[in-house]
Design an enzyme around this catalytic site. Structure first.
Site, PDB file in Angstrom:
ATOM      1  N   ASP A  64      26.109  32.561  27.262  1.00  0.00           N
ATOM      2  CA  ASP A  64      25.741  33.680  28.135  1.00  0.00           C
ATOM      3  C   ASP A  64      24.446  34.358  27.691  1.00  0.00           C
ATOM      4  OD1 ASP A  64      27.390  33.984  30.366  1.00  0.00           O
ATOM      5  OD2 ASP A  64      29.008  34.904  29.194  1.00  0.00           O
ATOM      6  N   GLN A 120      34.746  36.585  28.699  1.00  0.00           N
ATOM      7  CA  GLN A 120      34.642  37.191  30.032  1.00  0.00           C
ATOM      8  C   GLN A 120      34.565  38.713  29.909  1.00  0.00           C
ATOM      9  OE1 GLN A 120      34.321  35.632  33.094  1.00  0.00           O
ATOM     10  NE2 GLN A 120      33.919  37.718  33.796  1.00  0.00           N
ATOM     11  N   LYS A 140      34.872  29.506  36.966  1.00  0.00           N
ATOM     12  CA  LYS A 140      34.120  28.808  35.912  1.00  0.00           C
ATOM     13  C   LYS A 140      34.864  27.565  35.442  1.00  0.00           C
ATOM     14  CE  LYS A 140      32.047  33.201  34.659  1.00  0.00           C
ATOM     15  NZ  LYS A 140      31.892  34.304  33.692  1.00  0.00           N
TER      16      LYS A 140
HETATM   17  C1  BQF Z   1      29.506  34.617  45.553  1.00  0.00           C
HETATM   18  C2  BQF Z   1      30.334  39.360  37.393  1.00  0.00           C
HETATM   19  C3  BQF Z   1      30.066  41.747  37.494  1.00  0.00           C
HETATM   20  C4  BQF Z   1      30.757  41.893  36.312  1.00  0.00           C
HETATM   21  C5  BQF Z   1      31.235  40.782  35.636  1.00  0.00           C
HETATM   22  C6  BQF Z   1      30.106  33.486  43.423  1.00  0.00           C
HETATM   23  C7  BQF Z   1      30.651  34.743  41.440  1.00  0.00           C
HETATM   24  C8  BQF Z   1      30.535  35.900  42.183  1.00  0.00           C
HETATM   25  C9  BQF Z   1      30.166  35.863  43.511  1.00  0.00           C
HETATM   26  C10 BQF Z   1      30.994  34.751  40.016  1.00  0.00           C
HETATM   27  C11 BQF Z   1      30.169  38.023  37.925  1.00  0.00           C
HETATM   28  C12 BQF Z   1      29.471  37.801  39.224  1.00  0.00           C
HETATM   29  C13 BQF Z   1      30.710  36.947  37.230  1.00  0.00           C
HETATM   30  C14 BQF Z   1      29.962  34.662  44.131  1.00  0.00           C
HETATM   31  C15 BQF Z   1      30.619  35.544  37.711  1.00  0.00           C
HETATM   32  C16 BQF Z   1      29.151  36.349  39.454  1.00  0.00           C
HETATM   33  O1  BQF Z   1      29.746  33.620  46.264  1.00  0.00           O
HETATM   34  O2  BQF Z   1      28.825  35.558  45.968  1.00  0.00           O
HETATM   35  C17 BQF Z   1      30.438  33.523  42.076  1.00  0.00           C
HETATM   36  O3  BQF Z   1      31.915  34.081  39.629  1.00  0.00           O
HETATM   37  N1  BQF Z   1      30.263  35.508  39.101  1.00  0.00           N
HETATM   38  C18 BQF Z   1      31.389  37.204  35.990  1.00  0.00           C
HETATM   39  O4  BQF Z   1      31.872  36.298  35.350  1.00  0.00           O
HETATM   40  O5  BQF Z   1      31.505  38.448  35.534  1.00  0.00           O
HETATM   41  C19 BQF Z   1      31.030  39.522  36.185  1.00  0.00           C
HETATM   42  C20 BQF Z   1      29.855  40.489  38.044  1.00  0.00           C
END
Ligand code: BQF
Length: 282
Positions: A116, A93, A49
């Protein structure tokens, strides 16, 4: 064989657009990022991010707190960021380390900084279809459908997973787009009977192999929201990709599907918050 929905490319386009629009504002947008503890996946997500922010001309202010942070200290940080006129958006987060209660934290975030869309006020507005923040992952899914001209109106949409962050809001957005929506979950009986009806099938569970080829209608669009880390360290979704891509008309890969879109939509939300705060038309 299904068309792969290229989330990475779509996300790049959206970020380029955010960058242009952010550059046109009198002040650079600012995102405050709060990371508590050392969860490896969370650290990766936060770094991603921060990188997106840099690409979009958004300033990111990271607040990294130890895993044993007390609830009241975290609440105090949120209050400080709420009162900081420089912070347009506040992102906490998730998940928080054990011992910390997520709900009071998310409800303490000022609704006009809630990029969010976790605050109940914003969830309510979103559910009512009113203008405002949208949760990043459901918004990313809707954006993918739109970009690939996948019609929702009148179509049967089946969402597996009823989480408050993904499944439920996505069911709302699909309903608002005139889809006929079924929300399935861990207590659903005869899951495959539902999924086989779907023109648009979304899985947001977190169980690799959950969606098998026989559960998918010929020609369906299949969106895989899950991010599961295999023992080999590789990412995979809920969908048996090899089998399902033979039947589907569209399919999202993991990685490179919904995940990058989630992050791009976050950037759009920060831009939206900055516009609100700078009195620009949104
Ligand atoms: C990709 C998230 C579960 C719990 C908390 C790109 C992300 C993930 C995958 C990413 C996620 C999932 C995020 C890919 C943010 C998505 O190329 O497939 C980016 O950064 N995510 C999060 O902040 O918290 C989570 C999933």
């Amino acid at each position: 064989m299904a068309v792969w929905i290229d989330g990475k490319a779509l996300a790049a386009g959206i970020k380029a657009q955010v960058r242009e629009e952010a550059a046109a504002l009198p002040l650079r947008p600012v995102l405050a990022v709060v990371l508590v503890g050392e969860d490896p996946a969370s650290q990766i997500y936060v770094r991603g991010k921060e990188r997106d922010c840099a690409e979009c001309g958004i300033r990111s202010l990271a607040h990294r707190l130890p895993a044993d942070t007390r609830q009241e200290d975290l609440m105090a940080l949120i209050q400080a960021l709420n009162n900081d006129p420089a912070a347009d958006g506040i992102l906490v987060q998730l998940p928080l380390p054990r011992g910390l209660d997520q709900r009071p934290v998310l409800e303490a975030i000022r609704p006009d900084k809630d990029v969010d869309c976790f605050h109940p006020l914003n969830v309510g507005k979103m559910t009512l279809g009113r203008e405002g923040f949208r949760p990043c992952t459901p918004a990313g899914v809707m954006e993918m459908l739109k970009a690939y001209d996948i019609p929702v109106q009148g179509k049967r949409c089946v969402v597996i997973g009823r989480s408050s962050l993904v499944g439920q809001p996505l069911a709302s957005l699909l309903t608002q787009a005139d889809g006929t929506v079924t929300l399935c979950h861990s207590r659903t009986e005869n899951l495959a009977e539902h999924t086989r009806q779907a023109d648009i099938l979304v899985s947001a569970v977190g169980r690799p192999g959950l969606v098998t080829g026989d559960m998918v209608k010929e020609g369906a669009a299949v969106i895989d929201v899950a991010i599961n880390r295999g023992e080999d360290g590789k990412l995979r979704g809920d969908v048996d990709f090899e089998a399902v891509e033979k039947k589907a008309s569209f399919i999202t890969p993991v990685p490179g599907g919904v995940g990058p879109m989630t992050r791009a939509m976050l950037m759009r939300s920060v831009l939206y918050a900055a516009r609100l705060h700078q009195g620009q038309a949104v």
